[in-house]
Design a protein around this motif. Structure first.
Motif, mmCIF file in Angstrom:
data_model
loop_
_atom_site.group_PDB
_atom_site.id
_atom_site.type_symbol
_atom_site.label_atom_id
_atom_site.label_comp_id
_atom_site.label_asym_id
_atom_site.label_seq_id
_atom_site.Cartn_x
_atom_site.Cartn_y
_atom_site.Cartn_z
ATOM 1 N N ARG A 342 0.807 -1.226 0.000
ATOM 2 C CA ARG A 342 0.000 0.000 0.000
ATOM 3 C C ARG A 342 0.840 1.276 0.000
ATOM 4 N N ASP A 343 2.115 1.181 0.386
ATOM 5 C CA ASP A 343 2.932 2.387 0.522
ATOM 6 C C ASP A 343 3.863 2.570 -0.678
ATOM 7 N N PRO A 344 4.226 3.825 -0.985
ATOM 8 C CA PRO A 344 5.145 4.095 -2.106
ATOM 9 C C PRO A 344 6.493 3.399 -1.894
ATOM 10 N N PRO A 345 7.185 3.024 -2.978
ATOM 11 C CA PRO A 345 8.448 2.282 -2.866
ATOM 12 C C PRO A 345 9.532 3.007 -2.072
ATOM 13 N N PHE A 346 9.523 4.359 -2.083
ATOM 14 C CA PHE A 346 10.587 5.110 -1.407
ATOM 15 C C PHE A 346 10.328 5.277 0.091
ATOM 16 N N THR A 347 9.175 4.827 0.595
ATOM 17 C CA THR A 347 8.838 4.966 2.012
ATOM 18 C C THR A 347 9.830 4.176 2.872
ATOM 19 N N LEU A 348 10.289 4.742 3.960
ATOM 20 C CA LEU A 348 11.181 4.031 4.874
ATOM 21 C C LEU A 348 10.366 3.077 5.742
ATOM 22 N N VAL A 349 10.851 1.849 5.883
ATOM 23 C CA VAL A 349 10.087 0.868 6.655
ATOM 24 C C VAL A 349 9.989 1.279 8.128
ATOM 25 N N GLY A 350 10.957 2.062 8.601
ATOM 26 C CA GLY A 350 10.913 2.508 9.979
ATOM 27 C C GLY A 350 9.738 3.402 10.292
ATOM 28 N N THR A 351 9.091 3.964 9.247
ATOM 29 C CA THR A 351 7.960 4.861 9.460
ATOM 30 C C THR A 351 6.614 4.154 9.376
ATOM 31 N N VAL A 352 6.615 2.881 9.005
ATOM 32 C CA VAL A 352 5.332 2.168 8.821
ATOM 33 C C VAL A 352 5.251 0.893 9.656
ATOM 34 N N ILE A 353 6.105 0.751 10.651
ATOM 35 C CA ILE A 353 6.117 -0.490 11.427
ATOM 36 C C ILE A 353 4.911 -0.573 12.361
ATOM 37 N N ASP A 354 4.493 -1.815 12.593
ATOM 38 C CA ASP A 354 3.438 -2.107 13.561
ATOM 39 C C ASP A 354 4.113 -2.329 14.913
ATOM 40 N N GLN A 355 3.954 -1.360 15.817
ATOM 41 C CA GLN A 355 4.604 -1.446 17.123
ATOM 42 C C GLN A 355 3.672 -1.967 18.213
ATOM 43 N N ASP A 356 2.408 -2.165 17.850
ATOM 44 C CA ASP A 356 1.427 -2.566 18.853
ATOM 45 C C ASP A 356 1.430 -4.068 19.123
ATOM 46 N N LEU A 357 1.816 -4.850 18.133
ATOM 47 C CA LEU A 357 1.783 -6.304 18.296
ATOM 48 C C LEU A 357 2.908 -6.749 19.213
ATOM 49 N N GLN A 358 2.558 -7.413 20.304
ATOM 50 C CA GLN A 358 3.584 -7.870 21.230
ATOM 51 C C GLN A 358 4.338 -9.053 20.637
ATOM 52 N N SER A 359 5.529 -9.281 21.137
ATOM 53 C CA SER A 359 6.366 -10.378 20.651
ATOM 54 C C SER A 359 6.335 -11.532 21.641
ATOM 55 N N LEU A 360 6.877 -12.664 21.218
ATOM 56 C CA LEU A 360 6.971 -13.847 22.059
ATOM 57 C C LEU A 360 8.344 -13.908 22.727
ATOM 58 N N ARG A 361 8.390 -14.436 23.911
ATOM 59 C CA ARG A 361 9.648 -14.730 24.569
ATOM 60 C C ARG A 361 10.093 -16.138 24.160
ATOM 61 N N PRO A 362 11.383 -16.416 24.146
ATOM 62 C CA PRO A 362 11.836 -17.741 23.698
ATOM 63 C C PRO A 362 11.318 -18.889 24.555
#
Length: 423
Positions: A342-362
């Protein structure tokens, strides 16, 4: 690599092979092909490259990025173990040229002067597509007008017999099968035939098939391979599957095989083997797509397009501060494939990250991992340690492998499993 024009193999003999930095690593001494049943063109598997030390190694075509202007360009990743020809392989310069074959239309015997190779459109596969032949009796002087170029299917005398019983013919018959279906075929063979077929498969294909086999079959096949080749096959497997297989071997066997692997691969295996099997750490792969925040959407899409990635791993990219090899620097979040579209090719991935989804612990146990996937409709999930570094990613196929009964592969839903193969 862009689609290549047709190349006659005689022009490749002796040409220089370079790494991406322009440093010469060796010269082409032969090409390795795999014949197929009937008149189907053979696959070109790779090149035999002679290093400056005179050692001859195998360079897969998947690690060739360009053939042009009398040179071969590689990805720079080389396995320097000595080349050993396998039963299903043919040396193009050494075995196919100067051979006597028969023209299909006329029944006339001809001599093979050269063959051409071409990369298939939109794929990384290469095939031998045409044959340059000379008419006349063997040893006769060449006369003008007697040399012609014909399609591979226009001659006989190369390909495998349709009803042969060797591993070579069996492999050719099932070449188009998915790894899971070929694994089902192997599972139903006798141990002797299973070992023959496994020995004849190339490392990448055997690695894919091993990942789909029951544990007992994996151990049996691995135990019948030479140790150096067993280490190569383990390196070609997904790290989590290879670590699971290694964990089932006696400790002394584990150490011997780990010592034969490339240091980085061995380090990944040792790290994965520290975790309990039915935890996020025990199920994760250490090779997700990792990008730094200043990478662009175009960079991310290029990584997602890689043919070797599973659909689950290609579904999202993980954004981390340097270093970007697992375990990474600080994990910042992920970007879903749909968002990349959905985003233009020149968009930096750092500006469109999903930060809300929690991660798993090992150490997250399997029931919690399963609930996580169901709750968030995920096909892959990041595994992050206490310091915030990305360790890897768990994919839905690995979760299913641990949820299904141990004997789920015994079900007869594969077409391949319905075929009877005698010894």
């Amino acid at each position: 690599m862009p689609a290549a024009s047709r190349i006659f193999v005689s022009h490749l003999s002796g040409i220089a092979v370079f790494d991406p930095n322009g440093d010469q690593v060796g010269r082409v001494r032969d090409l390795v092909a795999m014949l197929r049943v009937g008149r189907r063109p053979p696959r070109l598997l790779g090149l035999v490259v002679e290093l400056s030390t005179r050692r001859r190694i195998f360079l897969p075509m998947t690690r060739v990025t360009g053939i042009e202007s009398g040179q071969v360009i590689t990805t720079g990743v080389l396995n320097v173990r000595r080349f050993e020809q396998r039963p299903t392989e043919r040396l193009v310069l050494g075995e196919l040229l100067d051979r006597r074959v028969t023209l299909v239309d006329t029944g006339e015997e001809v001599s093979v002067l050269d063959v051409s190779v071409q990369q298939l459109p939109a794929r990384r596969d290469w095939e031998i597509d045409r044959v340059f032949v000379r008419k006349g009796k063997a040893g006769a002087l060449r006369r003008k007008g007697e040399a012609v170029t014909v399609e591979w299917s226009a001659v006989t005398g190369f390909s495998l017999e349709e009803h042969g019983q060797g591993a070579e013919s069996l492999l050719a018959s099932f070449e188009q099968l998915r790894p899971a279906d070929l694994a089902n075929v192997l599972h139903h063979l006798t141990p002797k035939r299973r070992a023959e077929v496994a020995a004849a498969l190339d490392d990448d294909r055997l690695a894919d098939v091993l990942e789909e086999l029951p544990e007992d079959d994996q151990i049996e096949i691995l135990g019948k391979l030479k140790e150096e080749r067993a280490a190569d096959v383990l390196e070609a497997m997904d790290p989590d599957d290879a670590a699971d297989l290694l964990s089932e071997l006696p400790e002394e066997d584990q150490e011997r095989l780990l010592d034969l692997m490339e240091p980085d691969d061995a380090a990944d295996m040792r790290r994965l083997m520290q975790y309990e099997e039915r935890t996020a750490g025990g199920m994760m792969t250490t090779e997700p797509i990792v990008l730094q925040p200043d990478a662009t959407v175009a960079d991310a899409l290029a990584r997602v397009r890689q043919q070797d990635l599973s659909p689950a791993l290609a579904a999202q990219v993980y954004v981390c501060r340097p270093p970007d090899q697992t375990p990474t620097g600080k994990y910042l979040g992920l970007v879903h494939f749909q968002r990349l579209l959905r985003d233009p090719p020149f968009t930096l991935v750092g500006t469109v990250i999903d930060q809300d989804l929690q991660s798993l612990r090992p150490d997250t146990p399997l029931p919690e991992v399963t609930s996580f996937f169901a709750t968030y409709d995920m096909v892959a999930a990041p595994v992050v340690d206490e310091s915030g570094s990305l360790l890897g990613a768990v994919t839905v196929d690995d979760v299913l492998d641990h949820l299904l009964p141990d004997d789920w592969r015994e079900t007869e839903f594969h077409l391949a499993g319905e075929v009877n193969h005698s010894e």
